[in-house]
Design a protein around this motif. Structure first.
Motif: not given
Length: 518
Positions: A432-450
């Protein structure tokens, strides 16, 4: 009453004897499965060698115009026979794999052989002796399985079981590539003071004789620097072996790399692991000063330029060369306006005297070609849509799930669905972020590791994460993307109009139903 009690005791003894025999049979089955694996790998190697010989033979035939024709039929027949043998052994191997999965958890309850000298044993991969970690928070032990060791279990059977369990664990953590590891990655294991390897002699007592008191753990050692292997680093970092080999090769050859990618993709973690490996590879200890870390911000450009200039002067001076760090980590280089000016001080520094330099930054800049041409830097992309980042979240969560299941000796089907669903959500958000913004603002996996390894806890965790972290970030990222594009797509209008409803209703419902995100 006495006769009934005697009958009950007799039945219990018979049941114990049968359970002991069953445990020995299961262990021997695992050992046989391991031997089948070794035969399968050997046949694969033979097959590849035969294919190479066949290709070489064809080449020689074309050059010598028929000088090697007589050998072709026999080689062709050899190339087909291993495939047929593989087909015959594959069925047996699959049967062995299905039976060995139960041994991974040993869900038979209390060990039936405990009163007869048997023990319930945990199998762990240990890094306590091999490396001295700089971070106390990093795990030193990884639980990979549990087995029941009876009083009659032999050493050769236990050898096969340990290696088999290691391979099963790797397959569960990374079903796609198994991290490039296999049972040969196991250097050996220890029970108490006994260290067991392929070259060690058989101890006087059987394995159960060394499982006394509170000693109910078998520690597995994975090949590492002493064996000129990356297997231990691969196992700990969950980065596939071919990719990690490429990173190390770039560093050893060029001594300077920059890890580039969105925030939260593990660039700093990777830089720290690579720096520690380089220090140990050089025969040094992980002491203070051997690795220098410089956290760059908007106001530290001058300090960084001066630091690198002083570093170059130290490298040129024979007297101060001892105080020079072996590895320098430059974190968040995207805050520097001109990277070329920052590194100009290193132009006169000889590569063999200059420290290894590992930089991290969120995106590539226009100075990238200049750094590669004039400063010998090599760029490593850490993107969410490519390995090792793409599959890291799934591997990490499956490892946490495995340790929970093995520790509790129970499987939770709903929890397996949760762990399978979380990476799908992550990939969906990034698309979704790549389609409507750019790949530079995609979310890394760190947010979901917890993510908690608990069904109810994971539901509460994800709802809070979605409402208070993901949705505000999505709105801001899309808003910035709209400012760049200056137009508003029709489908995005619908998305923005329904995103708050999605936050409260749709994704909570999806999380409860554990279905794919749409």
């Amino acid at each position: 009453m006495d006769s009934e009690a005697e009958t009950v005791m007799q039945l219990r003894n018979e049941l114990r004897d049968k359970e002991m025999k069953l445990t020995d049979i299961r262990l021997e089955a695992l050992s046989s499965a391991h031997q089948l694996d070794q035969l399968r790998e050997a046949m694969n190697r033979m097959q590849s060698e035969i294919e190479k010989l066949k290709a070489e033979n064809d080449r020689l035939k074309s050059e010598s115009q028929g000088s090697g024709c007589s050998r072709a039929p026999s080689q062709a027949s050899l190339s087909t026979s291993p495939r047929q043998s593989m087909g015959l052994s594959q069925h047996s191997l699959n049967l062995a794999e299905s039976s060995s999965l139960d041994m991974l958890l040993d869900d038979t309850g209390e060990c039936p052989t405990r009163k007869e000298g048997g023990r319930h044993v945990k199998i762990v991969v240990s890094f306590q002796e091999e490396m001295k970690w700089k971070e106390d928070s990093r795990p030193h032990l990884f639980l990979i399985g549990c087995i029941g060791v009876s009083g009659k279990t032999k050493w050769d059977v236990l050898d096969g079981v340990v290696r088999r369990l290691f391979k099963e664990y790797i397959i569960h953590v990374d079903p796609v590539s198994q991290l490039g590891l296999n049972s040969d990655s196991v250097l050996g294991y220890s029970i108490g003071d006994i260290k067991r390897s392929n070259t060690s002699e058989t101890p006087e007592l059987l394995p159960c004789g060394y499982l006394v008191g509170e000693n109910t753990t078998i520690s597995v050692a994975v090949k590492g620097l002493a064996e000129n292997s990356l297997d231990s680093l691969v196992f700990e970092s969950l980065i596939p072996k071919p990719i990690l080999q490429r990173y190390v090769s770039l560093l050893v050859e060029h001594r300077r790399i920059i890890l580039s990618g969105p925030s939260g993709t593990g660039k700093t973690y990777l830089a720290n692991r690579l720096s520690e490996y380089l220090v140990l590879r050089e025969g040094r200890e992980l002491t203070d000063g051997v690795i220098a870390t410089f956290n760059v911000d908007h106001k530290s450009s001058k300090e960084l330029r001066q630091y690198l200039s002083n570093l170059a002067d130290q490298c040129a001076s024979e007297n101060n060369a001892v105080d020079v760090p072996l590895v320098v980590i430059l974190d968040n280089l995207h805050h520097v306006s001109s990277l070329g000016e920052i590194f100009n001080g290193l132009l006169n520094c000889k590569d063999h005297k200059c420290p290894y330099i590992i930089g991290t930054m969120n995106q590539a800049t226009s100075s990238t070609p200049n750094l590669q041409l004039h400063h010998n830097f090599r760029w490593v992309l850490c993107a969410n849509h490519t390995e090792p980042v793409k599959g890291f979240l799934g591997r990490f969560l499956r490892r946490k799930l495995m340790e929970t299941e093995i520790g509790g000796r129970v499987r939770n089907v709903e929890l397996v669905k949760v762990i399978d669903w979380i990476p799908k959500v992550w990939h969906h958000l990034n698309r979704f972020l790549e389609a409507h913004s750019s790949s530079d603002v995609t979310i890394g996996p760190r947010l979901f590791l917890s993510c908690p390894i608990d069904v109810d806890g994971s539901r509460v965790w994800f709802t809070d994460l979605w409402n208070y972290s993901i949705i505000p970030y999505l709105l801001e990222a899309v808003r910035e993307g709209l400012q760049v594009r200056s137009t508003l797509p029709t489908d995005l209008l619908k998305v923005r109009g329904t995103v708050l409803v999605t936050r409260r209703v749709v994704f909570v419902s999806l999380f409860r139903n554990l279905t794919d995100v749409r």
